[in-house]
Design an enzyme around this catalytic site. Structure first.
Site, PDB file in Angstrom:
ATOM      1  N   CYS A 159       1.531   5.266  -3.038  1.00  0.00           N
ATOM      2  CA  CYS A 159       0.396   5.439  -3.298  1.00  0.00           C
ATOM      3  C   CYS A 159       0.000   6.430  -4.553  1.00  0.00           C
ATOM      4  O   CYS A 159       0.839   7.553  -4.453  1.00  0.00           O
ATOM      5  CB  CYS A 159      -0.527   5.909  -2.247  1.00  0.00           C
ATOM      6  SG  CYS A 159      -2.413   6.234  -3.107  1.00  0.00           S
ATOM      7  N   CYS A 195      -4.139   2.101  -2.577  1.00  0.00           N
ATOM      8  CA  CYS A 195      -2.779   1.375  -2.496  1.00  0.00           C
ATOM      9  C   CYS A 195      -2.940   0.413  -1.370  1.00  0.00           C
ATOM     10  O   CYS A 195      -2.155  -0.251  -1.193  1.00  0.00           O
ATOM     11  CB  CYS A 195      -1.968   2.491  -2.200  1.00  0.00           C
ATOM     12  SG  CYS A 195      -2.207   3.220  -0.622  1.00  0.00           S
ATOM     13  N   CYS A 213      -6.340   3.419   2.548  1.00  0.00           N
ATOM     14  CA  CYS A 213      -6.741   3.756   1.331  1.00  0.00           C
ATOM     15  C   CYS A 213      -7.106   2.523   0.509  1.00  0.00           C
ATOM     16  O   CYS A 213      -6.655   1.384   0.577  1.00  0.00           O
ATOM     17  CB  CYS A 213      -5.669   4.637   0.585  1.00  0.00           C
ATOM     18  SG  CYS A 213      -5.491   4.643  -0.928  1.00  0.00           S
ATOM     19  N   CYS A 247      -2.116   5.689   3.718  1.00  0.00           N
ATOM     20  CA  CYS A 247      -1.478   5.192   2.532  1.00  0.00           C
ATOM     21  C   CYS A 247      -0.136   4.942   2.565  1.00  0.00           C
ATOM     22  O   CYS A 247       0.455   5.105   3.436  1.00  0.00           O
ATOM     23  CB  CYS A 247      -1.518   6.268   1.250  1.00  0.00           C
ATOM     24  SG  CYS A 247      -3.115   6.952   0.732  1.00  0.00           S
TER      25      CYS A 247
HETATM   26 ZN   LIG Z   1      -3.522   5.482  -1.042  1.00  0.00          ZN
END
Ligand SMILES: [Zn+2]
Length: 356
Positions: free
Chosen positions: A46, A76, A73, A42
């Site tokens: 995030c 994000c 992820c 991330c």
């Molecule tokens: Zn994330």
């Protein structure tokens, strides 16, 4: 056993963890975090729930994380460069290939199917420079060569000394008390007062603004030190200091004598983002210890930047406060010191003795 390797030093990781907990947007682009329990990585900002510290491993880039099996992820999207970065990258490619000096922003914007305003904002945001300044940087052969060789713009920028307010590498400098982007080249707008005091290493010149220390020079002759100060800040207003700075001078002389720091010394410097990162890292070397240039480069997460680290050490304007004397060569040789090798040797001996 931990199957995930990170090149990030524990002290840097602890700052990253703070930024992670704060979901610090400014930290986006400086590192990413992998979550061991989910194998997802991330951005610091995030919005997802924060993982446990023990499940987190930090990386500089998504590539590093992916090499170790992490996937980006979906919330994000840490693998997607922001629109501004992508735009600037495209623009720079155009500029690097063109050999003419004049930059016609309108034509460039048209080519990239955007507006001049958007392009200008993107340049500022990503590189900290106006398009005109970036074009100037591009005229530097080395800069162009680095881009052609596949370096990132931001890397090329700070390697060539541009990008002093680059958002990509900029982090909070509260610790160093630096004020990025406040000063133009040559110290224009700075009001500097200086004091020359006696120390075990000869004369020490301490120069400061109202905000913090700007220079600490060591030498034998006061006149020469003042001349160097004027050379470093040719456009600043420079005069002997009023009383206000004396506590900083006293603190610096005590550090030269090997005493433990007794107070925080605020700094007020002009520096590139890379110089700031190096100087910050040097301030983490404890009294009595030394590091090699390669170790410093590694702890910055840039193991190949050894020469750039050495340059940042050599251009450190605040000796003692930023203890560049604690950086030595791989083979144990002291390497250079702007204020003379014998001073470096003496400083290190004093600090080792004081630590016993
Ligand atoms: Zn994330």
């Amino acid at each position: 056993m931990d199957q995930h390797e990170s090149s990030i030093s524990p002290s840097v990781a602890s700052r990253y963890w703070e930024a992670t907990q704060a979901r610090d947007r400014n930290a986006d682009g400086t590192f990413i975090l992998g979550v061991r329990s989910t194998q997802i990585y991330c951005r610091p900002s995030c919005p997802a729930r924060r993982p446990l510290r023990k499940n987190v491993v930090f990386f500089r880039t998504g590539e590093e994380a992916e090499k170790q099996g992490f996937r980006p992820c979906l919330r994000c999207r840490p693998n997607e460069v922001s629109g501004a970065v992508a735009l600037v990258e495209k623009a720079v490619k155009q500029l690097a290939d063109v050999n003419e000096d004049a930059l016609r922003l309108g034509a460039l914007a048209e080519k990239l199917e955007t507006t001049q305003g958007t392009l200008r904002r993107a340049f500022r945001q990503v590189t900290g420079l106006a398009p005109r300044e970036l074009a100037e940087a591009l005229r530097i052969k080395k800069f162009k060569a680095m881009l052609r060789a596949g370096s990132k713009i931001t890397d090329a920028l700070y390697e060539t000394g541009y990008g002093s307010s680059s958002r990509v590498y900029e982090r909070s400098n509260a610790q160093l008390g630096m004020t990025p982007g406040t000063y133009q080249k040559g110290g224009k707008g700075m009001k500097i007062g200086y004091t020359v005091a006696k120390s075990p290493l000869g004369k020490v010149l301490v120069a400061a603004t109202a905000r913090g220390v700007s220079a600490v020079y060591l030498g034998d002759a006061e006149g020469k030190l003042v001349a160097e100060l004027r050379e470093e800040y040719p456009r600043a207003e420079i005069a002997p200091a009023a009383d206000a700075d004396q506590k900083w001078v006293k603190e610096i002389v005590q550090r030269i004598e090997g005493k433990q720091p007794a107070m925080e010394l605020p700094l007020d410097l002009q520096a590139t983002a890379f110089q700031r990162r190096v100087w910050q890292e040097l301030q983490r070397i404890p009294r009595g210890a030394t590091r090699t240039y390669a170790q410093v480069a590694r702890s910055l997460g840039r193991p190949k930047a050894v020469r750039a680290v050495a340059r940042a050490c050599a251009t450190n304007p605040v000796s003692i406060v930023v203890p560049c004397h604690r950086v030595i060569r791989q083979d144990g040789e002291l390497a250079g010191y702007r204020w003379g090798l014998s001073r470096k040797e003496k400083l290190l001996a004093t600090e080792r003795a004081a630590n016993k």
